[in-house]
Scaffold this active site. Structure first.
Site, short mmCIF file in Angstrom:
data_model
loop_
_atom_site.label_atom_id
_atom_site.label_comp_id
_atom_site.label_asym_id
_atom_site.label_seq_id
_atom_site.Cartn_x
_atom_site.Cartn_y
_atom_site.Cartn_z
N PRO A 96 10.06 67.45 -59.01
CA PRO A 96 9.93 68.88 -58.74
C PRO A 96 10.63 69.77 -59.77
CG PRO A 96 11.47 67.87 -57.20
CD PRO A 96 10.80 66.75 -57.94
N ASN A 97 9.95 70.86 -60.05
CA ASN A 97 10.41 71.92 -60.97
C ASN A 97 10.27 71.56 -62.44
OD1 ASN A 97 11.35 73.99 -59.01
ND2 ASN A 97 12.77 72.37 -58.41
N ARG B 191 12.24 77.14 -67.40
CA ARG B 191 13.32 76.88 -66.45
C ARG B 191 14.64 76.61 -67.18
NH1 ARG B 191 14.10 71.11 -63.36
NH2 ARG B 191 15.71 71.84 -61.94
N TYR C 118 17.62 72.70 -69.99
CA TYR C 118 16.47 71.78 -70.08
C TYR C 118 15.66 71.93 -71.37
CZ TYR C 118 17.65 71.01 -65.19
OH TYR C 118 18.31 70.69 -64.03
N ASN D 292 11.56 60.67 -63.96
CA ASN D 292 12.58 61.71 -63.79
C ASN D 292 12.40 62.24 -62.37
OD1 ASN D 292 14.25 63.91 -63.67
ND2 ASN D 292 13.80 64.60 -65.76
N ALA E 203 15.35 66.75 -58.58
CA ALA E 203 16.26 66.96 -57.44
C ALA E 203 16.20 65.82 -56.43
CB ALA E 203 15.95 68.28 -56.76
N GLU F 124 15.05 55.38 -65.20
CA GLU F 124 15.38 56.71 -64.67
C GLU F 124 15.85 57.58 -65.84
OE1 GLU F 124 18.39 56.45 -61.62
OE2 GLU F 124 18.76 58.62 -61.65
N HIS G 85 17.03 61.58 -67.08
CA HIS G 85 17.39 62.97 -66.82
C HIS G 85 17.56 63.68 -68.14
CE1 HIS G 85 17.91 62.04 -62.63
NE2 HIS G 85 18.56 60.96 -63.00
N ARG H 185 27.73 68.02 -64.84
CA ARG H 185 27.32 69.24 -64.13
C ARG H 185 27.97 69.28 -62.74
NH1 ARG H 185 21.03 69.81 -64.53
NH2 ARG H 185 21.58 71.90 -63.81
C1 DQA Z 1 17.19 66.58 -63.84
C2 DQA Z 1 18.59 66.75 -63.26
C3 DQA Z 1 18.54 67.02 -61.77
O1 DQA Z 1 19.86 67.17 -61.26
C4 DQA Z 1 17.78 68.28 -61.48
O2 DQA Z 1 17.65 68.48 -60.10
C5 DQA Z 1 16.45 68.33 -62.17
C6 DQA Z 1 16.30 67.75 -63.49
C7 DQA Z 1 17.22 66.45 -65.37
O3 DQA Z 1 16.18 66.08 -65.93
O4 DQA Z 1 18.24 66.73 -66.00
O5 DQA Z 1 15.51 68.93 -61.65
O6 DQA Z 1 16.63 65.39 -63.31
#
Ligand code: DQA
Length: 144
Positions: A12-13, A20, A25, A76, A79, A100, A102, A109
């Site tokens: 998500p997002n 964003r 990011y 990825n 959240a 995985e 990120h 963070r």
């Molecule tokens: C994320 C890190 C997560 O904490 C966050 O909720 C994201 C993106 C990253 O790619 O750094 O949406 O996975």
């Protein structure tokens, strides 16, 4: 020789990459990420398919598909990393590598980002390298 398939699955997002929080990011859009990873994968002999969803059920379906077809995954979970036992349970069913990724350094963070439900079931974890983290994950998949 047929190229090995790899799924890159973004949670998500992440469809809002570029708009964003670019300070966290980066400025690459999701569409640019897709094009880049497809061509990067070609250089490694991989057939890369990139998908993004804000719907947990859709992501779980994709993880089941990867498990059923033994397709390696670069995930990825965004959240859901920090909140979803359902995503972790789907990842636990994997039958091929799952890395995985990120974009940001989740350990530098907020405290709640330090815990991942997914990590116990992942082949490996990459965090904090920006978009290059996806490249590193694809390189690792290609070498295994
Ligand atoms: C994320 C890190 C997560 O904490 C966050 O909720 C994201 C993106 C990253 O790619 O750094 O949406 O996975």
């Amino acid at each position: 020789m047929t190229e090995r398939r790899v799924l890159v699955l973004n949670g998500p997002n992440l469809g809002r990459l570029g708009k964003r929080q670019p300070e966290t990011y980066g400025s690459t859009t999701h569409a640019e990420l897709v094009a880049h990873l497809i061509s990067y994968g070609q250089g490694l002999g991989l057939s890369v398919e990139v998908r993004q969803t804000d719907a947990e059920a859709e992501m779980i379906g994709w993880l089941h598909e990867a498990a059923d077809e033994s397709i390696p995954v670069v995930l990825n979970p965004a959240a859901w990393t920090h909140s979803s036992v359902a995503i972790a349970d789907a990842v636990a069913q994997r039958t091929a590598d799952l890395i995985e990724v990120h974009i940001s350094n989740v350990h530098a963070r907020e405290e709640f980002r330090r815990h991942s439900y997914v990590t116990p079931y992942a082949t490996g974890v990459i965090a904090g390298l920006g978009i290059a983290g996806y490249e590193a994950a694809l390189t690792a998949v290609a070498r295994r």
